[in-house]
Design an enzyme around this catalytic site. Structure first.
Site, PDB file in Angstrom:
ATOM      1  N   LYS A  54       0.845  -1.207   0.000  1.00  0.00           N
ATOM      2  CA  LYS A  54       0.000   0.000   0.000  1.00  0.00           C
ATOM      3  C   LYS A  54       0.876   1.252   0.000  1.00  0.00           C
ATOM      4  CE  LYS A  54      -3.841  -2.386   2.186  1.00  0.00           C
ATOM      5  NZ  LYS A  54      -4.564  -2.776   3.405  1.00  0.00           N
ATOM      6  N   GLN A  98      -4.766  -1.639   9.584  1.00  0.00           N
ATOM      7  CA  GLN A  98      -4.726  -2.958   8.975  1.00  0.00           C
ATOM      8  C   GLN A  98      -5.356  -4.001   9.902  1.00  0.00           C
ATOM      9  OE1 GLN A  98      -3.686  -3.448   5.833  1.00  0.00           O
ATOM     10  NE2 GLN A  98      -4.081  -5.645   5.911  1.00  0.00           N
ATOM     11  N   ASP A 121     -11.110   2.767   4.070  1.00  0.00           N
ATOM     12  CA  ASP A 121     -11.530   1.362   3.948  1.00  0.00           C
ATOM     13  C   ASP A 121     -13.041   1.247   3.714  1.00  0.00           C
ATOM     14  OD1 ASP A 121      -9.537  -0.641   4.093  1.00  0.00           O
ATOM     15  OD2 ASP A 121      -9.236  -0.290   6.237  1.00  0.00           O
TER      16      ASP A 121
HETATM   17  N1  GUN Z   1      -7.108  -6.913   6.079  1.00  0.00           N
HETATM   18  C1  GUN Z   1      -7.482  -7.658   5.015  1.00  0.00           C
HETATM   19  N2  GUN Z   1      -8.126  -6.882   4.108  1.00  0.00           N
HETATM   20  C2  GUN Z   1      -8.143  -5.634   4.611  1.00  0.00           C
HETATM   21  C3  GUN Z   1      -8.646  -4.393   4.137  1.00  0.00           C
HETATM   22  O1  GUN Z   1      -9.236  -4.290   3.051  1.00  0.00           O
HETATM   23  N3  GUN Z   1      -8.463  -3.320   4.953  1.00  0.00           N
HETATM   24  C4  GUN Z   1      -7.847  -3.421   6.153  1.00  0.00           C
HETATM   25  N4  GUN Z   1      -7.737  -2.323   6.884  1.00  0.00           N
HETATM   26  N5  GUN Z   1      -7.362  -4.549   6.624  1.00  0.00           N
HETATM   27  C5  GUN Z   1      -7.513  -5.656   5.854  1.00  0.00           C
END
Ligand code: GUN
Length: 300
Positions: A54, A98, A121
């Site tokens: 990311k 995350q 998100d």
């Molecule tokens: N863990 C797995 N997928 C995601 C996501 O799309 N966002 C976040 N914040 N954590 C994750």
């Protein structure tokens, strides 16, 4: 004989990223530097890879990123205090924590603490509600990416029967909402569904997000259906001599024989998720900085 087309998520993601990079450059010209804060608690290896990807992608499109790596023993109060600081920081436009979080932290409380305007998100209840109501919002990144791939493959989705296999808050439920907003007839299947295979076989569109390697095979698929595989499962490592490899929730060898198009794993939905995160960060930055109309159509 293989009949299905493989949908290239990397190419589609690059198109999204190119659009985002252009819009970010325009914001820079107005003195605005879009910024994404990424918070990782603990040292989960998969989460570490996701966070690094990311941050790297953000750099590539000109989005500033700030990483906060916290110890696995971090308290919920300490994490909430960091979120409060990021919420109050006018230079930060997107906040991503995350998941999964360590057991001592209530993920629901953390998501609820993020400013909905910075919730890139799309997990905050205010944004979930907006999506359910069909209002413009920051929609969750993975289903947003799936929707783009489906629209590129099929054009207008109105009237299609879409089956979503899986009902998670991150993928299944928002995917169903996005497809409904795109005027599909939507069926959501899950672990308690009766006749799941037969119901799935009536679908024009199948999105699978169950976290089980090869769960959906050709017997689930109507000839000509378009299939989106959200799964990322690591298999093979436990077997002596076989290297670990990533496979989806769809049995590709068999589904390729009946579907008209299918996303690969890797190289399908994964790159789209990160591209849509960059898109959400751009949208969040624009909303917080300017009273101009959004450059990209917000997901509805
Ligand atoms: N863990 C797995 N997928 C995601 C996501 O799309 N966002 C976040 N914040 N954590 C994750």
């Amino acid at each position: 004989m293989s009949t299905a087309r493989t949908i290239d998520g990397r190419v589609a993601a690059q198109t999204v990223l190119d659009d985002v990079a252009r819009e970010v450059a325009a914001l820079h010209e107005n003195g605005i530097e879009p910024c994404l804060a990424v918070v990782l608690v603990g040292d989960d290896a998969a989460s570490d890879v996701y966070v690094r990807n990311k941050v790297r992608r953000a750099q590539e499109v000109g989005i500033r990123s700030v990483e906060h790596r916290l110890d696995a023993a971090t308290s919920e109060a300490a994490l909430l205090a960091l979120i409060a600081r990021l919420n109050a920081d006018p230079k930060v436009h997107g906040v991503l924590v995350q998941l999964p979080l360590p057991a001592q932290i209530d993920a629901g409380a953390v998501i609820a603490a993020i400013d909905p305007l910075k919730d890139v998100d799309g997990f905050h209840r205010e944004n979930v509600g907006r999506l359910a109501l069909g209002e413009p919002t920051l929609a969750p990144c993975t289903p947003q990416g799936c929707l783009i791939l489906l629209q590129q493959t099929l054009g207008d989705l109105a009237g299609k029967h879409a089956v979503v296999v899986g009902r998670s808050n991150i993928v299944g439920k928002p995917m169903a909402a996005l497809l409904l907003n795109a005027h599909c007839s939507v069926t959501v299947l899950h672990s308690r569904s009766e006749n799941a295979r037969e119901l799935c076989r009536t679908a024009d569109i199948v999105v699978v997000a169950v976290g089980r390697a090869g769960f959906v095979d050709a017997a689930w698929i109507k000839p000509g259906a378009v299939v989106i595989d959200v799964g990322i499962n690591r298999v093979g490592a436990a077997l002596a001599g076989e290297p670990a490899r990533l496979v989806g929730d769809v049995d590709h060898a068999s589904v390729l024989q009946v579907a008209s198009a299918l996303t690969p794993v890797p190289g399908g939905v994964g790159p789209m998720t990160i591209a849509c995160l960059m898109r959400n960060t751009l949208l969040a930055a624009r909303r917080q900085s300017l009273s101009l109309p959004d450059p990209l159509t917000l997901a509805r």
